[in-house]
Design an enzyme around this catalytic site. Structure first.
Site, PDB file in Angstrom:
ATOM      1  N   ASP A  60       1.167  -1.453   0.020  1.00 57.74           N
ATOM      2  CA  ASP A  60       0.218  -0.013  -0.142  1.00 57.74           C
ATOM      3  C   ASP A  60       0.728   1.160   0.306  1.00 57.74           C
ATOM      4  O   ASP A  60       1.504   1.588   0.987  1.00 57.74           O
ATOM      5  CB  ASP A  60      -0.800   0.376   0.940  1.00 57.74           C
ATOM      6  CG  ASP A  60      -1.670   1.162   1.717  1.00 57.74           C
ATOM      7  OD1 ASP A  60      -1.809   1.704   0.709  1.00 57.74           O
ATOM      8  OD2 ASP A  60      -2.214   1.125   2.253  1.00 57.74           O
ATOM      9  N   LYS A  62       0.317   3.622  -2.276  1.00 56.97           N
ATOM     10  CA  LYS A  62      -0.995   4.330  -2.158  1.00 56.97           C
ATOM     11  C   LYS A  62      -0.218   5.677  -3.292  1.00 56.97           C
ATOM     12  O   LYS A  62       0.335   6.882  -3.612  1.00 56.97           O
ATOM     13  CB  LYS A  62      -1.101   5.746  -1.537  1.00 56.97           C
ATOM     14  CG  LYS A  62      -2.242   5.237  -0.313  1.00 56.97           C
ATOM     15  CD  LYS A  62      -2.952   6.165   0.134  1.00 56.97           C
ATOM     16  CE  LYS A  62      -4.046   5.414   1.513  1.00 56.97           C
ATOM     17  NZ  LYS A  62      -2.872   4.134   2.391  1.00 56.97           N
ATOM     18  N   ASP A  65       1.796   8.702  -8.915  1.00 59.09           N
ATOM     19  CA  ASP A  65       2.794   9.859  -9.274  1.00 59.09           C
ATOM     20  C   ASP A  65       2.711   9.668 -11.343  1.00 59.09           C
ATOM     21  O   ASP A  65       1.702   8.889 -11.257  1.00 59.09           O
ATOM     22  CB  ASP A  65       4.803   9.594  -9.284  1.00 59.09           C
ATOM     23  CG  ASP A  65       5.420  10.239  -9.314  1.00 59.09           C
ATOM     24  OD1 ASP A  65       5.111  10.939  -9.741  1.00 59.09           O
ATOM     25  OD2 ASP A  65       5.835  10.473  -8.012  1.00 59.09           O
TER      26      ASP A  65
HETATM   27  O1  O7M Z   1      -7.030  -0.169  11.999  1.00 58.86           O
HETATM   28  P1  O7M Z   1      -6.232   1.467  11.437  1.00 58.86           P
HETATM   29  O2  O7M Z   1      -7.017   2.457  11.306  1.00 58.86           O
HETATM   30  O3  O7M Z   1      -4.784   1.556  12.462  1.00 58.86           O
HETATM   31  O4  O7M Z   1      -4.993   1.012   9.984  1.00 58.86           O
HETATM   32  C1  O7M Z   1      -6.374   1.869   8.458  1.00 58.86           C
HETATM   33  C2  O7M Z   1      -5.199   1.209   7.315  1.00 58.86           C
HETATM   34  O5  O7M Z   1      -6.246   1.532   6.025  1.00 58.86           O
HETATM   35  C3  O7M Z   1      -3.863   1.933   7.494  1.00 58.86           C
HETATM   36  O6  O7M Z   1      -3.172   0.852   6.809  1.00 58.86           O
HETATM   37  C4  O7M Z   1      -4.270   3.176   6.592  1.00 58.86           C
HETATM   38  O7  O7M Z   1      -3.034   3.504   5.916  1.00 58.86           O
HETATM   39  C5  O7M Z   1      -5.238   2.221   5.945  1.00 58.86           C
HETATM   40  N1  O7M Z   1      -6.531   3.132   5.202  1.00 58.86           N
HETATM   41  C6  O7M Z   1      -7.220   4.713   5.893  1.00 58.86           C
HETATM   42  O8  O7M Z   1      -6.791   4.106   7.006  1.00 58.86           O
HETATM   43  N2  O7M Z   1      -8.158   5.047   5.360  1.00 58.86           N
HETATM   44  C7  O7M Z   1      -7.945   5.205   3.827  1.00 58.86           C
HETATM   45  O9  O7M Z   1      -8.648   6.081   3.186  1.00 58.86           O
HETATM   46  C8  O7M Z   1      -7.145   4.350   3.571  1.00 58.86           C
HETATM   47  C9  O7M Z   1      -5.881   3.323   3.739  1.00 58.86           C
HETATM   48  C10 O7M Z   1      -5.535   2.285   2.938  1.00 58.86           C
HETATM   49  O10 O7M Z   1      -5.701   1.491   3.073  1.00 58.86           O
HETATM   50  O11 O7M Z   1      -5.389   2.652   1.580  1.00 58.86           O
HETATM   51  C11 O7M Z   1      -5.149   1.738   0.894  1.00 58.86           C
END
Ligand code: O7M
Length: 217
Positions: A60, A62, A65
């Site tokens: 992940d 994200k 680019d």
């Molecule tokens: O369960 P948490 O809150 O400790 O963690 C949430 C995980 O989901 C963390 O790895 C974030 O990067 C991811 N995430 C979000 O919290 N919100 C989003 O909108 C998107 C993500 C995600 O996984 O995007 C791919």
């Protein structure tokens, strides 16, 4: 990525050894482990390879680019052992397409962020989500990311995306519930802190899997 229990573990730990131990401890309860910048920046790409020995790894990063950079990022994480990448959708068609083309060459999956779970998401990404979903669908992405802690938006994404797979974060600390998210249209739930900050991570994961409605065959 195969769907089984419906739970994806977000291993957002800087301590790579702990992430590996928890992943091993709950490996039968999760469909995949998701790695993000904190664990990769602290441990190097080698952590992807190490985790991939136990479980399917979703990188992940994200990715957001220009296309030729997206290609390089994808190639690096797939070569390290990831089975899937997550890219942003707001960068548009060519950038998403670069990820999908690279993934296809390397037998990997691509999930596209269609909506986000934090309050500020409303300002920018929500306005673009319909278009992002359409582009991701037309390009043949393997699925989308949409928030578990906003069931109304999740339902909307479900409706717009028809039968695309939806991975949903925001359960637990961010206020969402696994059962509610599944009912709103999520296919798999992403959880981090409610598992790795729990004194008994396995117990926490078992409870979430129950909420998802998974029953051992
Ligand atoms: O369960 P948490 O809150 O400790 O963690 C949430 C995980 O989901 C963390 O790895 C974030 O990067 C991811 N995430 C979000 O919290 N919100 C989003 O909108 C998107 C993500 C995600 O996984 O995007 C791919």
């Amino acid at each position: 990525m195969q769907k089984n229990t419906g739970l994806i573990f977000a291993a957002d730990l800087e301590n790579g050894r702990r992430a590996i131990n928890i992943t091993n401890e709950i490996s039968d309860l999760i469909d995949a482990v998701k790695v993000n910048y904190p664990i990769i920046l602290s441990n190097g790409l080698q952590i992807v390879e190490e985790l991939s020995r136990t479980k399917t790894v979703i990188a992940d990063l994200k990715i957001a680019d220009v296309p030729h950079i997206n290609r390089k990022i994808c190639r690096n994480v797939f070569e390290a052992g990831a089975s899937a990448v997550i890219c942003h959708g707001f960068t548009g068609k060519n950038s998403i397409e670069a990820c999908i083309e690279t993934a296809n060459q390397m037998y990997g999956d691509v999930y596209v962020v269609a909506e986000m779970s934090h309050p500020d998401a409303e300002r920018f990404i929500h306005h673009a989500s319909k278009e992002i979903i359409n582009i991701a669908s037309q390009l043949g992405a393997d699925g989308l990311i949409a928030p578990a802690n906003d069931p109304k938006r999740l339902q909307k994404v479900r409706k717009q995306s028809k039968n695309m797979r939806i991975l949903s974060p925001g359960v637990g600390v961010q206020g969402g519930g696994a059962k509610t998210a599944i009912q709103a249209g999520a296919d798999q739930i992403i959880v981090g802190r409610s598992i790795y900050d729990h004194r008994e991570p396995r117990q926490a994961a078992e409870k979430i899997v129950q909420d998802i409605g998974y029953t051992n065959p």
